[in-house]
Scaffold this active site. Structure first.
Site, PDB file in Angstrom:
ATOM      1  N   HIS A  63     -11.463 -86.158  -8.257  1.00  0.00           N
ATOM      2  CA  HIS A  63     -12.195 -84.902  -8.022  1.00  0.00           C
ATOM      3  C   HIS A  63     -11.539 -83.806  -8.853  1.00  0.00           C
ATOM      4  CE1 HIS A  63      -8.814 -84.649  -5.301  1.00  0.00           C
ATOM      5  NE2 HIS A  63      -9.110 -83.422  -4.909  1.00  0.00           N
ATOM      6  N   HIS A  65     -10.228 -80.791  -8.168  1.00  0.00           N
ATOM      7  CA  HIS A  65      -9.233 -79.835  -7.681  1.00  0.00           C
ATOM      8  C   HIS A  65      -8.081 -79.815  -8.695  1.00  0.00           C
ATOM      9  CE1 HIS A  65     -10.467 -79.835  -3.144  1.00  0.00           C
ATOM     10  NE2 HIS A  65     -11.158 -78.970  -3.860  1.00  0.00           N
ATOM     11  N   ASP A  67      -4.848 -79.780  -8.731  1.00  0.00           N
ATOM     12  CA  ASP A  67      -3.685 -80.680  -8.702  1.00  0.00           C
ATOM     13  C   ASP A  67      -3.997 -82.063  -9.268  1.00  0.00           C
ATOM     14  OD1 ASP A  67      -5.256 -80.805  -6.326  1.00  0.00           O
ATOM     15  OD2 ASP A  67      -3.650 -81.778  -5.194  1.00  0.00           O
ATOM     16  N   HIS A  68      -5.291 -82.399  -9.427  1.00  0.00           N
ATOM     17  CA  HIS A  68      -5.667 -83.729  -9.917  1.00  0.00           C
ATOM     18  C   HIS A  68      -6.136 -83.726 -11.374  1.00  0.00           C
ATOM     19  CE1 HIS A  68      -5.533 -85.777  -5.916  1.00  0.00           C
ATOM     20  NE2 HIS A  68      -5.504 -84.498  -5.568  1.00  0.00           N
ATOM     21  N   HIS A 139     -14.469 -84.657   0.945  1.00  0.00           N
ATOM     22  CA  HIS A 139     -13.343 -83.753   0.682  1.00  0.00           C
ATOM     23  C   HIS A 139     -13.829 -82.325   0.375  1.00  0.00           C
ATOM     24  CE1 HIS A 139      -9.272 -82.732  -0.382  1.00  0.00           C
ATOM     25  NE2 HIS A 139      -9.511 -82.596  -1.662  1.00  0.00           N
ATOM     26  N   ASP A 207      -7.615 -87.738  -2.212  1.00  0.00           N
ATOM     27  CA  ASP A 207      -8.018 -86.727  -1.224  1.00  0.00           C
ATOM     28  C   ASP A 207      -9.352 -87.035  -0.533  1.00  0.00           C
ATOM     29  OD1 ASP A 207      -5.872 -85.758  -2.543  1.00  0.00           O
ATOM     30  OD2 ASP A 207      -6.684 -83.761  -2.902  1.00  0.00           O
ATOM     31  N   HIS A 265       0.860 -88.524  -2.561  1.00  0.00           N
ATOM     32  CA  HIS A 265       0.263 -87.210  -2.286  1.00  0.00           C
ATOM     33  C   HIS A 265       0.774 -86.647  -0.950  1.00  0.00           C
ATOM     34  CE1 HIS A 265      -2.827 -84.074  -1.884  1.00  0.00           C
ATOM     35  NE2 HIS A 265      -3.288 -84.362  -3.080  1.00  0.00           N
TER      36      HIS A 265
END
Ligand SMILES: [Zn+2]
Ligand SMILES: [Zn+2]
Length: 299
Positions: A63, A65, A67-68, A139, A207, A265
């Site tokens: 996804h 976000h 942090d990814h 998510h 996530d 994570h």
């Protein structure tokens, strides 16, 4: 059967810590090097292990976000500077085309060949020896989980064939198809010389909150890798932010009949006491392990 090497480049979550980089996992086998997510600083983690990012063949984004995915612009720039000459295949959920467009605009001076796929669910890659499946998670933003499956292989017991003095003839083809044959007046059963080399399955559930799709996708995985951002004591918070608790992760492992659970994570709150997460998961699913940055697991 081929070995899959899993390299945990980053095992942190939204905020990096002294010990943990943002999420990224590298899955390597045969000629494939598949990166699952690419948090900020991922390319530096390649260097720590003397791995070359130019060997990458595919990227799977769970996804969008930060942090990814914030490691992607820098990684692409490095690949362009390193004369990366393959076509990098990038798969991700709805919105992937738009975000990839933005990244390409951001690093407009640097170009590599990209093949971008926005995928939903089901088999998204089907090669001769392996398959990648995707499934939608929950998510709060389009999010996917992935399974990497090395297919079963039909193999011949070569020493037995030699003993039977079976020449390299069409008879072998019949045996492979499961047909018994007659050779030199003797019946040879296919079952006695042909066997199945069992494939492997690794599932990546990052996530998400607990959901049925995760159970289905993870079914019979040799290794199930999941996020584990919260403990059950923070059940409400996990729900609010659409994340798994350690207990949720272990329940997915148990109900999907996976063989091993790997937790990654972890929130920065567990930097110094990951045992809390591990203990909670192990109560439900014994074969659980927490990974640290740069850990390598081979199956
Ligand atoms: Zn995350
Ligand atoms: Zn997220």
């Amino acid at each position: 059967m081929e070995t899959i090497k899993l390299t945990f480049l980053g095992t942190g979550s939204a905020i990096p810590t002294k010990m943990k980089n943002h999420p990224a996992i590298l899955a390597s086998f045969a000629n494939e090097n598949i990166l699952i997510d690419c948090g900020e600083g991922t390319q530096r983690q390649f260097r720590q292990l003397d791995l070359s990012p130019t060997k990458l063949t595919r990227i799977l984004i769970t996804h969008w976000h930060g942090d990814h995915m914030l490691g992607l612009p820098g990684l692409f720039q490095t690949l362009a500077l390193s004369n990366y000459n393959k076509t990098l295949k990038v798969c991700g959920p709805k919105g992937t085309r738009r975000f990839m467009q933005l990244i390409q605009e951001l690093i407009f001076n640097y170009h590599i060949n990209l093949e971008i796929h926005e995928v939903e669910h089901g088999i998204i890659v089907n090669e001769k020896d392996f398959q990648i499946q995707a499934s939608q998670m929950s998510h709060g933003t389009p999010t996917l989980a992935y399974s990497l499956i090395l297919k079963d292989k039909i193999r011949l017991n070569k020493s037995k064939l030699k003993k039977l003095k079976l020449p390299n003839s069409p008879l072998i083809g019949q045996l492979i198809r499961g047909k018994d044959i007659i050779h030199n007046g003797k019946k040879i059963k296919a079952k006695s010389v042909v066997y199945i080399d069992k494939g492997k399955k690794v599932t990546f559930v990052l996530d998400t909150s607990f959901n049925k799709n995760a159970l289905e996708l993870a079914k019979n995985s040799d290794i199930l890798i999941t996020e584990s951002n919260f403990s059950s004591e923070e059940q409400e918070k996990a729900k609010e932010h659409n994340h798994l608790t350690a207990k949720d992760s272990a329940t997915i492992a148990k109900q999907s009949k996976s063989k091993q659970l790997i937790l990654t994570h972890l929130s920065q709150r567990y930097e110094h006491n990951p045992r809390i997460i591990e203990k909670e998961a192990k109560k439900v699913f014994k074969n659980t392990k927490i990974v640290k940055d740069l850990d390598v697991i081979k199956i």
